[in-house]
Design an enzyme around this catalytic site. Structure first.
Site, PDB file in Angstrom:
ATOM      1  N   HIS A 146     -36.356  -7.021 -38.713  1.00 56.07           N
ATOM      2  CA  HIS A 146     -35.780  -6.287 -37.584  1.00 56.07           C
ATOM      3  C   HIS A 146     -35.494  -4.884 -38.088  1.00 56.07           C
ATOM      4  O   HIS A 146     -35.080  -4.706 -39.232  1.00 56.07           O
ATOM      5  CB  HIS A 146     -34.452  -6.940 -37.152  1.00 56.07           C
ATOM      6  CG  HIS A 146     -33.605  -6.036 -36.300  1.00 56.07           C
ATOM      7  ND1 HIS A 146     -33.687  -6.024 -34.938  1.00 56.07           N
ATOM      8  CD2 HIS A 146     -32.696  -5.087 -36.637  1.00 56.07           C
ATOM      9  CE1 HIS A 146     -32.849  -5.109 -34.471  1.00 56.07           C
ATOM     10  NE2 HIS A 146     -32.237  -4.526 -35.481  1.00 56.07           N
ATOM     11  N   ARG A 174     -40.198   1.710 -38.258  1.00 60.19           N
ATOM     12  CA  ARG A 174     -40.869   1.045 -37.132  1.00 60.19           C
ATOM     13  C   ARG A 174     -42.383   0.982 -37.375  1.00 60.19           C
ATOM     14  O   ARG A 174     -43.022  -0.034 -37.091  1.00 60.19           O
ATOM     15  CB  ARG A 174     -40.592   1.771 -35.812  1.00 60.19           C
ATOM     16  CG  ARG A 174     -39.132   1.980 -35.467  1.00 60.19           C
ATOM     17  CD  ARG A 174     -38.370   0.776 -35.040  1.00 60.19           C
ATOM     18  NE  ARG A 174     -38.914   0.136 -33.861  1.00 60.19           N
ATOM     19  CZ  ARG A 174     -38.527  -1.064 -33.427  1.00 60.19           C
ATOM     20  NH1 ARG A 174     -37.609  -1.739 -34.080  1.00 60.19           N
ATOM     21  NH2 ARG A 174     -39.060  -1.597 -32.364  1.00 60.19           N
ATOM     22  N   LYS A 185     -35.380 -11.273 -41.609  1.00 56.46           N
ATOM     23  CA  LYS A 185     -34.959 -12.405 -40.789  1.00 56.46           C
ATOM     24  C   LYS A 185     -35.046 -13.725 -41.568  1.00 56.46           C
ATOM     25  O   LYS A 185     -35.643 -13.774 -42.651  1.00 56.46           O
ATOM     26  CB  LYS A 185     -35.827 -12.462 -39.535  1.00 56.46           C
ATOM     27  CG  LYS A 185     -35.618 -11.259 -38.616  1.00 56.46           C
ATOM     28  CD  LYS A 185     -36.500 -11.381 -37.383  1.00 56.46           C
ATOM     29  CE  LYS A 185     -36.252 -10.237 -36.417  1.00 56.46           C
ATOM     30  NZ  LYS A 185     -37.045 -10.408 -35.171  1.00 56.46           N
ATOM     31  N   GLU A 234     -25.739  -0.651 -35.335  1.00 55.97           N
ATOM     32  CA  GLU A 234     -26.154  -1.763 -36.189  1.00 55.97           C
ATOM     33  C   GLU A 234     -25.695  -1.618 -37.642  1.00 55.97           C
ATOM     34  O   GLU A 234     -25.319  -2.605 -38.269  1.00 55.97           O
ATOM     35  CB  GLU A 234     -27.676  -1.922 -36.138  1.00 55.97           C
ATOM     36  CG  GLU A 234     -28.162  -2.389 -34.785  1.00 55.97           C
ATOM     37  CD  GLU A 234     -29.672  -2.481 -34.663  1.00 55.97           C
ATOM     38  OE1 GLU A 234     -30.129  -2.957 -33.617  1.00 55.97           O
ATOM     39  OE2 GLU A 234     -30.396  -2.098 -35.607  1.00 55.97           O
ATOM     40  N   THR A 261     -43.941  -5.782 -32.609  1.00 54.68           N
ATOM     41  CA  THR A 261     -43.123  -6.993 -32.554  1.00 54.68           C
ATOM     42  C   THR A 261     -43.985  -8.247 -32.602  1.00 54.68           C
ATOM     43  O   THR A 261     -43.679  -9.197 -33.307  1.00 54.68           O
ATOM     44  CB  THR A 261     -42.265  -6.994 -31.265  1.00 54.68           C
ATOM     45  OG1 THR A 261     -41.467  -5.804 -31.263  1.00 54.68           O
ATOM     46  CG2 THR A 261     -41.354  -8.198 -31.201  1.00 54.68           C
ATOM     47  N   ARG A 273     -45.270  -7.003 -40.408  1.00 51.59           N
ATOM     48  CA  ARG A 273     -45.438  -8.112 -39.464  1.00 51.59           C
ATOM     49  C   ARG A 273     -46.867  -8.658 -39.458  1.00 51.59           C
ATOM     50  O   ARG A 273     -47.066  -9.857 -39.288  1.00 51.59           O
ATOM     51  CB  ARG A 273     -44.991  -7.682 -38.074  1.00 51.59           C
ATOM     52  CG  ARG A 273     -43.473  -7.512 -38.019  1.00 51.59           C
ATOM     53  CD  ARG A 273     -43.013  -6.970 -36.705  1.00 51.59           C
ATOM     54  NE  ARG A 273     -41.561  -6.981 -36.606  1.00 51.59           N
ATOM     55  CZ  ARG A 273     -40.876  -6.157 -35.830  1.00 51.59           C
ATOM     56  NH1 ARG A 273     -41.514  -5.262 -35.077  1.00 51.59           N
ATOM     57  NH2 ARG A 273     -39.570  -6.219 -35.780  1.00 51.59           N
ATOM     58  N   ASN A 287     -40.775 -12.905 -36.818  1.00 49.48           N
ATOM     59  CA  ASN A 287     -41.636 -11.788 -37.230  1.00 49.48           C
ATOM     60  C   ASN A 287     -41.109 -11.059 -38.465  1.00 49.48           C
ATOM     61  O   ASN A 287     -41.403  -9.904 -38.686  1.00 49.48           O
ATOM     62  CB  ASN A 287     -41.886 -10.841 -36.061  1.00 49.48           C
ATOM     63  CG  ASN A 287     -40.626 -10.198 -35.536  1.00 49.48           C
ATOM     64  OD1 ASN A 287     -39.548 -10.346 -36.105  1.00 49.48           O
ATOM     65  ND2 ASN A 287     -40.752  -9.480 -34.438  1.00 49.48           N
ATOM     66  N   TYR A 322     -27.172  -8.945 -31.047  1.00 52.53           N
ATOM     67  CA  TYR A 322     -28.270  -8.809 -30.076  1.00 52.53           C
ATOM     68  C   TYR A 322     -27.779  -8.714 -28.628  1.00 52.53           C
ATOM     69  O   TYR A 322     -28.532  -9.018 -27.705  1.00 52.53           O
ATOM     70  CB  TYR A 322     -29.262  -9.964 -30.236  1.00 52.53           C
ATOM     71  CG  TYR A 322     -30.141  -9.812 -31.449  1.00 52.53           C
ATOM     72  CD1 TYR A 322     -31.179  -8.878 -31.468  1.00 52.53           C
ATOM     73  CD2 TYR A 322     -29.941 -10.583 -32.582  1.00 52.53           C
ATOM     74  CE1 TYR A 322     -31.990  -8.722 -32.584  1.00 52.53           C
ATOM     75  CE2 TYR A 322     -30.746 -10.441 -33.701  1.00 52.53           C
ATOM     76  CZ  TYR A 322     -31.763  -9.505 -33.694  1.00 52.53           C
ATOM     77  OH  TYR A 322     -32.573  -9.356 -34.800  1.00 52.53           O
TER      78      TYR A 322
END
Length: 140
Positions: free
Chosen positions: A115, A85, A9, A126, A91, A102, A112, A49
């Site tokens: 993604h 993940r 991000k 995606e 998150t 994170r 964070n 999103y």
């Protein structure tokens, strides 16, 4: 081999964390099969999103995601989605386990740093958002 989309991000790109984030995934055995740096427009962020359009954070999320460049990548490996993940962490960085991306780098719940696709269905939507089929180069 499963594939998943990961995006660094704007906060991660701005803080020069691209190499560190990629190396964490690579050290955990995932392979980069596509990689690019792009700047999303507000409309592109809204499109990406769209699943969150009814959520109260949608506007701030899409403002943030269009505020600076992001690095999009496709990672490949056994159970890539689940593993990504786990490597990213919760998150909310306050809830993320020690050693996760994170926990190490996130500023807050929105900024964070990364993604990642949360399911095979999300990954299937995606990945083509950023990459055409000919850009996906298997690491093998």
């Amino acid at each position: 081999m499963e594939r998943t989309l990961v995006m660094i991000k704007p906060d991660g790109v701005q803080r020069n964390l691209i190499g560190k984030v990629i190396s964490i995934f690579e050290e955990k055995g995932l392979r980069v099969v596509a990689l690019k740096k792009v700047k999303l427009s507000k409309e592109q962020a809204k499109q990406f999103y769209v699943v969150h359009k009814e959520r109260p954070f949608f506007e701030s999320l899409t403002d943030y995601m269009s505020s600076g460049p992001v690095v999009a990548m496709v990672l490949e490996g056994e159970q890539a989605i689940k593993r990504v993940r786990e490597i990213m962490g919760a998150t909310d960085p306050k809830e993320a386990q020690e050693g996760t991306i994170r926990k190490l780098f996130a500023i807050d719940k929105e900024k964070n740093t990364v993604h990642g696709s949360d399911s095979p269905e999300s990954a299937a939507k995606e990945i083509p958002f950023f990459f055409s089929e000919y850009e996906l180069l298997s690491a093998e």
